[in-house]
Design a protein around this motif. Sequence first.
Motif, PDB file in Angstrom:
ATOM      1  N   ASP A  75      28.885 -23.220   3.185  1.00 23.43           N
ATOM      2  CA  ASP A  75      28.552 -23.316   4.613  1.00 23.43           C
ATOM      3  C   ASP A  75      27.316 -22.483   4.951  1.00 23.43           C
ATOM      4  O   ASP A  75      26.474 -22.896   5.751  1.00 23.43           O
ATOM      5  CB  ASP A  75      29.722 -22.830   5.465  1.00 23.43           C
ATOM      6  N   LEU A  76      27.214 -21.296   4.350  1.00 29.15           N
ATOM      7  CA  LEU A  76      26.144 -20.363   4.709  1.00 29.15           C
ATOM      8  C   LEU A  76      24.849 -20.588   3.937  1.00 29.15           C
ATOM      9  O   LEU A  76      23.777 -20.188   4.391  1.00 29.15           O
ATOM     10  CB  LEU A  76      26.622 -18.919   4.492  1.00 29.15           C
ATOM     11  N   THR A  77      24.944 -21.208   2.763  1.00 31.79           N
ATOM     12  CA  THR A  77      23.747 -21.380   1.935  1.00 31.79           C
ATOM     13  C   THR A  77      23.373 -22.844   1.712  1.00 31.79           C
ATOM     14  O   THR A  77      22.244 -23.145   1.322  1.00 31.79           O
ATOM     15  CB  THR A  77      23.936 -20.733   0.553  1.00 31.79           C
ATOM     16  N   GLY A  78      24.329 -23.760   1.929  1.00 33.80           N
ATOM     17  CA  GLY A  78      24.092 -25.158   1.639  1.00 33.80           C
ATOM     18  C   GLY A  78      24.189 -25.473   0.156  1.00 33.80           C
ATOM     19  O   GLY A  78      23.890 -26.588  -0.269  1.00 33.80           O
ATOM     20  N   GLN A  79      24.615 -24.496  -0.637  1.00 28.17           N
ATOM     21  CA  GLN A  79      24.689 -24.665  -2.086  1.00 28.17           C
ATOM     22  C   GLN A  79      26.076 -24.273  -2.600  1.00 28.17           C
ATOM     23  O   GLN A  79      26.798 -23.519  -1.953  1.00 28.17           O
ATOM     24  CB  GLN A  79      23.634 -23.787  -2.776  1.00 28.17           C
ATOM     25  N   GLU A  80      26.412 -24.812  -3.759  1.00 31.12           N
ATOM     26  CA  GLU A  80      27.652 -24.405  -4.420  1.00 31.12           C
ATOM     27  C   GLU A  80      27.455 -23.023  -5.052  1.00 31.12           C
ATOM     28  O   GLU A  80      26.331 -22.623  -5.365  1.00 31.12           O
ATOM     29  CB  GLU A  80      28.029 -25.407  -5.519  1.00 31.12           C
ATOM     30  N   VAL A  81      28.548 -22.308  -5.224  1.00 29.36           N
ATOM     31  CA  VAL A  81      28.475 -21.024  -5.922  1.00 29.36           C
ATOM     32  C   VAL A  81      28.042 -21.283  -7.361  1.00 29.36           C
ATOM     33  O   VAL A  81      28.655 -22.111  -8.048  1.00 29.36           O
ATOM     34  CB  VAL A  81      29.840 -20.296  -5.918  1.00 29.36           C
ATOM     35  N   PRO A  82      26.990 -20.626  -7.833  1.00 26.06           N
ATOM     36  CA  PRO A  82      26.540 -20.865  -9.215  1.00 26.06           C
ATOM     37  C   PRO A  82      27.594 -20.441 -10.223  1.00 26.06           C
ATOM     38  O   PRO A  82      28.334 -19.477 -10.011  1.00 26.06           O
ATOM     39  CB  PRO A  82      25.272 -20.000  -9.331  1.00 26.06           C
ATOM     40  N   GLN A  83      27.679 -21.173 -11.317  1.00 25.22           N
ATOM     41  CA  GLN A  83      28.643 -20.874 -12.369  1.00 25.22           C
ATOM     42  C   GLN A  83      28.188 -19.631 -13.142  1.00 25.22           C
ATOM     43  O   GLN A  83      27.051 -19.565 -13.606  1.00 25.22           O
ATOM     44  CB  GLN A  83      28.762 -22.052 -13.338  1.00 25.22           C
ATOM     45  N   THR A  84      29.061 -18.659 -13.240  1.00 25.31           N
ATOM     46  CA  THR A  84      28.775 -17.451 -14.018  1.00 25.31           C
ATOM     47  C   THR A  84      29.998 -17.094 -14.839  1.00 25.31           C
ATOM     48  O   THR A  84      31.132 -17.373 -14.441  1.00 25.31           O
ATOM     49  CB  THR A  84      28.415 -16.254 -13.118  1.00 25.31           C
ATOM     50  N   ALA A  85      29.778 -16.475 -15.966  1.00 23.23           N
ATOM     51  CA  ALA A  85      30.887 -16.067 -16.834  1.00 23.23           C
ATOM     52  C   ALA A  85      31.481 -14.762 -16.329  1.00 23.23           C
ATOM     53  O   ALA A  85      30.748 -13.835 -15.984  1.00 23.23           O
ATOM     54  CB  ALA A  85      30.394 -15.900 -18.269  1.00 23.23           C
ATOM     55  N   GLY A  86      32.796 -14.710 -16.253  1.00 25.21           N
ATOM     56  CA  GLY A  86      33.459 -13.473 -15.867  1.00 25.21           C
ATOM     57  C   GLY A  86      33.763 -12.636 -17.102  1.00 25.21           C
ATOM     58  O   GLY A  86      33.281 -12.905 -18.200  1.00 25.21           O
ATOM     59  N   GLU A  87      34.546 -11.588 -16.905  1.00 24.40           N
ATOM     60  CA  GLU A  87      34.952 -10.754 -18.024  1.00 24.40           C
ATOM     61  C   GLU A  87      35.881 -11.547 -18.947  1.00 24.40           C
ATOM     62  O   GLU A  87      36.683 -12.349 -18.501  1.00 24.40           O
ATOM     63  CB  GLU A  87      35.665  -9.498 -17.522  1.00 24.40           C
ATOM     64  N   GLU A  88      35.754 -11.312 -20.239  1.00 16.71           N
ATOM     65  CA  GLU A  88      36.604 -11.994 -21.201  1.00 16.71           C
ATOM     66  C   GLU A  88      38.049 -11.536 -21.047  1.00 16.71           C
ATOM     67  O   GLU A  88      38.317 -10.353 -20.856  1.00 16.71           O
ATOM     68  CB  GLU A  88      36.113 -11.701 -22.627  1.00 16.71           C
ATOM     69  N   PHE A  89      38.968 -12.488 -21.092  1.00 18.38           N
ATOM     70  CA  PHE A  89      40.382 -12.153 -20.932  1.00 18.38           C
ATOM     71  C   PHE A  89      40.857 -11.295 -22.098  1.00 18.38           C
ATOM     72  O   PHE A  89      40.662 -11.641 -23.266  1.00 18.38           O
ATOM     73  CB  PHE A  89      41.239 -13.419 -20.864  1.00 18.38           C
ATOM     74  N   GLN A  90      41.469 -10.180 -21.760  1.00 15.69           N
ATOM     75  CA  GLN A  90      42.053  -9.306 -22.764  1.00 15.69           C
ATOM     76  C   GLN A  90      43.542  -9.152 -22.455  1.00 15.69           C
ATOM     77  O   GLN A  90      43.893  -8.661 -21.386  1.00 15.69           O
ATOM     78  CB  GLN A  90      41.363  -7.935 -22.772  1.00 15.69           C
ATOM     79  N   ARG A  91      44.358  -9.573 -23.373  1.00 20.90           N
ATOM     80  CA  ARG A  91      45.807  -9.506 -23.174  1.00 20.90           C
ATOM     81  C   ARG A  91      46.257  -8.051 -23.044  1.00 20.90           C
ATOM     82  O   ARG A  91      45.961  -7.224 -23.912  1.00 20.90           O
ATOM     83  CB  ARG A  91      46.501 -10.170 -24.363  1.00 20.90           C
ATOM     84  N   PRO A  92      46.952  -7.711 -21.968  1.00 23.37           N
ATOM     85  CA  PRO A  92      47.476  -6.346 -21.828  1.00 23.37           C
ATOM     86  C   PRO A  92      48.440  -6.021 -22.959  1.00 23.37           C
ATOM     87  O   PRO A  92      49.065  -6.907 -23.543  1.00 23.37           O
ATOM     88  CB  PRO A  92      48.203  -6.382 -20.471  1.00 23.37           C
ATOM     89  N   LYS A  93      48.573  -4.730 -23.269  1.00 30.11           N
ATOM     90  CA  LYS A  93      49.466  -4.320 -24.346  1.00 30.11           C
ATOM     91  C   LYS A  93      50.926  -4.625 -24.005  1.00 30.11           C
ATOM     92  O   LYS A  93      51.708  -4.984 -24.894  1.00 30.11           O
ATOM     93  CB  LYS A  93      49.295  -2.824 -24.626  1.00 30.11           C
ATOM     94  N   THR A  94      51.280  -4.461 -22.745  1.00 24.17           N
ATOM     95  CA  THR A  94      52.653  -4.705 -22.316  1.00 24.17           C
ATOM     96  C   THR A  94      52.651  -5.384 -20.955  1.00 24.17           C
ATOM     97  O   THR A  94      51.634  -5.407 -20.251  1.00 24.17           O
ATOM     98  CB  THR A  94      53.464  -3.398 -22.203  1.00 24.17           C
TER      99      THR A  94
END
Length: 257
Positions: A75-94
Amino acid sequence: MSYMNPQDQQSSGQQQALQLSLQLIREAVAGEREDQLFYEYLISVAPTNEEKLIIASIRDDEKRHNRLFRKIYKDLTGQEVPQTAGEEFQRPKTYKDGLVKALFGELAAVEKYRVIRQGLPNTYYRDILFNIITDEIKHSAKYNYLFTLNSQPGSSRNPDTQTQVQSETQIPTQTQSQSTADQWVMYIDPLVKRALEESKEGINLTHLFQEFILSGVLVGQGFTPEEAIELVEKWEKTGESQLLKKSKMLGNQPRIK
């Protein structure tokens, strides 16, 4: 030396705040796939159906938040949110480690979303952010409940350990007629009373929620309510927790009379 009149200065400040909000929205929706994997992990190891349903409801809320953030951005930019990589999933110990990570993630999100809200241009979008922030606070309370539930003395609920966990928390001995839940409620009563007193003094709600939810987490790890409050206040004063220190500086809300 160029001169900028007050109206231009205000417009420039609003534009900078908006750009910061858009940047934080991009960060908020980054790594959706990693978030999905994290929720799937928590749901898969949650020991009861009740806990699975609670986590699933939080997951569904977060999916809705992402859709709302994407709509606001477009709505505010007229554009879609650009695709970016997030942090890699790390399985918690517990499972419990995962709950703690999720809890502090919700508290950090509250801080980020407050900044986003401040930079949005009108009440329509700010109201959307207010509702999202309220959800995040609700989520942190649910994660605190789940953590406490899995830290009960002698509990074998935690699926990450096959042996019964010895008492991680010393709670007062009550009569056999009282339920474990009621014993826990009585045990955290000093935290509740302290929070109510501070709310009357006008402590801002973000800081209040952070302080006492964090105290509840510490109680679940074996601290008495008094020790938990003392430790949290120490973290705030020494600056060991920058988020606590920052929220304390936000100022007070109107006092409750």
